[in-house]
Write an enzyme that holds these catalytic residues in place. Structure first.
Site, mmCIF file in Angstrom:
data_model
loop_
_atom_site.group_PDB
_atom_site.id
_atom_site.type_symbol
_atom_site.label_atom_id
_atom_site.label_comp_id
_atom_site.label_asym_id
_atom_site.label_seq_id
_atom_site.Cartn_x
_atom_site.Cartn_y
_atom_site.Cartn_z
ATOM 1 N N TYR A 1 41.730 43.067 42.485
ATOM 2 C CA TYR A 1 40.572 43.471 43.283
ATOM 3 C C TYR A 1 39.278 42.855 42.765
ATOM 4 O O TYR A 1 38.572 42.149 43.502
ATOM 5 C CB TYR A 1 40.477 45.006 43.307
ATOM 6 N N LYS B 1 36.980 39.785 44.374
ATOM 7 C CA LYS B 1 35.595 40.105 44.756
ATOM 8 C C LYS B 1 34.607 39.196 44.015
ATOM 9 O O LYS B 1 33.589 38.783 44.596
ATOM 10 C CB LYS B 1 35.271 41.575 44.471
#
Length: 491
Positions: free
Chosen positions: A237, A241
């Protein structure tokens, strides 16, 4: 820098919101429609096969939610017509060029009309498949910027990231941007195109081998963790990002852009009413597990700061940052929106609030009996956790393995079930470990400057509050957040 009137800025504006069915997107949409009904149009990009499916998602997953009850009351019988007039829901796909839009007339209209583009689309699963996370969090950011460049009168692009792109760094995390290819551990060679090729090659190989969908999912999850850790990030994640931020910084050119980095987003503090939440996040899953009597120990540093920020404050910060950038365009600004500097909260506070709340308001189990909670055992190091697991479970697992061999696999089902559960727990601990022992605070100098500017020059400063200093954490958790989580589970 003068901000003037937010309502005046929003008047007659056309705004495109990606990730339209997401938690923050809903709160943003509700806020805009409630405070400035004269906004021209809110375009919501949602994943859907066609327009009919998109409309269904709008009514069932967005405006049909309790979140909109105050707006419904305000509009009365005109609510449906107001929504139809102000919201256009668009079936699309952020992982494709032109946001996956196939309607050329609509595409042309958006490029001509859009004033603001808010990118909220993301997968926030720490253990996501790498192909999914790379497509949405990284390449999605690229396609959003590409699309923004085609918008003739766009005033600002707002890209929402996460403060945890900082990885496992300790100390004070400042609001600095990432250069393309920059890594947390100094290892060279990070290239988004190479990452894309790695994914494609791995998927091609798995399909040649005849791998099942389940095996492909496992392999893609493992690949994400492997690639993230190669360059110093703890999970898929935050890695994807971070690369998404790199895309925005590298490709935006002259597009006015800001990046918002929230910390852990929790239920609403005030608006449209206190305690609205959707989905169970990390700290909430701990609270629920504890209330049900299933969480018997806590792994982490109780004195570590846990940086949380209510969702309505994040949305207000987005709106004020949007206005500031549109009216006073400057080099790309990053705003970290959290509480660890201004109003720090510790895990020990959460433990205390949870114990007191569920002692007074016990969870009722499926047999109709209240669950009695007690203070949990705290393990403040990975060594103590591994000793606990070895004593409590791994010895039992070894015993079952021996018994299984002696009794012709009679205990195979019990052994396999326990082994699967242990592996699942160990994987979760491995993924979340950096946050349980997180030893950093997020500097919010840019955000504080924005707050100071809002106090002195924003007409609607009280309406667009985002100062965590105003929060009494005990009152918030005991009377707003935990009751909100309980209500969400039992709705």
């Amino acid at each position: 820098m003068e901000l003037g009137s937010a309502l005046q800025f929003l008047d007659n504006k056309s705004i495109l919101v990606t990730g339209g069915t997401g938690f923050l997107a809903k709160i943003f949409v509700e806020k805009i429609l409630r405070v400035q009904p004269n906004v021209k149009k809110l375009y919501l990009l949602v994943r859907a096969a066609d327009h009919k499916s998109a409309i269904h998602r709008l009514h069932h997953e967005i405006v049909g939610k309790d979140l909109f009850r105050n707006l419904k009351k305000k509009c009365g019988t005109n609510f449906s017509s107001f929504i139809s007039q102000k919201i256009t829901v668009i079936p699309g796909d952020l992982t494709h060029q032109d946001l996956g839009l196939h309607d050329s007339d609509l595409l042309q209209l958006l490029c001509k009309e859009l004033d603001v583009l808010l990118n909220l689309a993301a997968t926030t699963n720490f253990d996501e498949r790498y192909d999914v996370a790379l497509g949405l969090n990284t390449l999605g950011a690229k396609y959003v910027v590409d699309f923004a460049k085609k918008c003739a009168k766009l005033q600002v692009l707002v890209h929402v990231s996460t403060a945890y792109v900082s990885g496992e760094r300790s100390g004070l995390i400042v609001e600095n941007s990432y250069r393309m290819g920059e890594t947390l551990n100094g290892v060279s060679g990070l290239d988004v195109n190479i990452e894309k090729q790695v994914v494609e090659d791995q998927l091609h190989l798995l399909r040649l081998q005849g791998a099942s969908d389940k095996d492909i999912t496992i392999a893609m999850k493992d690949l994400g963790i492997q690639r993230a850790r190669r360059y110093g990030w703890p999970n898929t994640y935050v890695f994807t990002k971070a690369m998404g931020e790199m895309m925005v910084g590298e490709l935006k050119d002259i597009i006015p852009a800001v990046i918002i980095r929230p910390t852990i987003v929790t239920s609403t503090y005030k608006e449209p009413f206190p305690g609205w939440v959707e989905g169970i996040r990390t700290i909430d899953s701990l609270a629920v597990g504890y209330a049900k009597g299933k969480l018997t120990f806590f792994l982490g540093d109780l004195e570590a700061i846990v940086d949380v920020i209510p969702a309505d404050m994040v949305v207000n910060a987005i709106i004020v940052a949007m206005i500031a950038e549109a009216r006073h365009q400057q080099p790309q600004t990053i705003y970290q929106v959290g509480s660890s500097i201004r109003n720090p909260l510790r895990y020990s506070n959460l433990q205390d609030y949870g114990f007191r709340y569920f002692t007074k308001n016990p969870w009722i189990n499926k047999d109709g009996k209240p669950v009695i909670v007690s203070k949990v055992t705290v393990m403040n190091s990975m060594d103590s956790f591994q000793r606990y697991m070895a004593f409590r479970y791994l010895l039992l697992l070894k015993g079952l393995e021996l018994a299984n061999a002696a009794f012709c696999h009679f205990f195979q089902g019990v052994y396999s079930n326990l082994n699967r559960k242990i592996n699942w727990v160990m994987r979760l601990v491995d993924i979340y470990r950096p946050y349980l022992f997180f030893n950093a605070t997020f500097d919010d100098l840019n955000t504080e400057k924005l707050r100071m500017t809002a106090r002195t020059s924003l007409v609607e400063n009280d309406m667009l509050y985002f100062d965590p200093k105003s929060i009494d954490w005990e009152d918030y958790f005991m009377n707003i957040h935990i009751p909100g989580i309980v209500k969400y589970i039992f709705k």
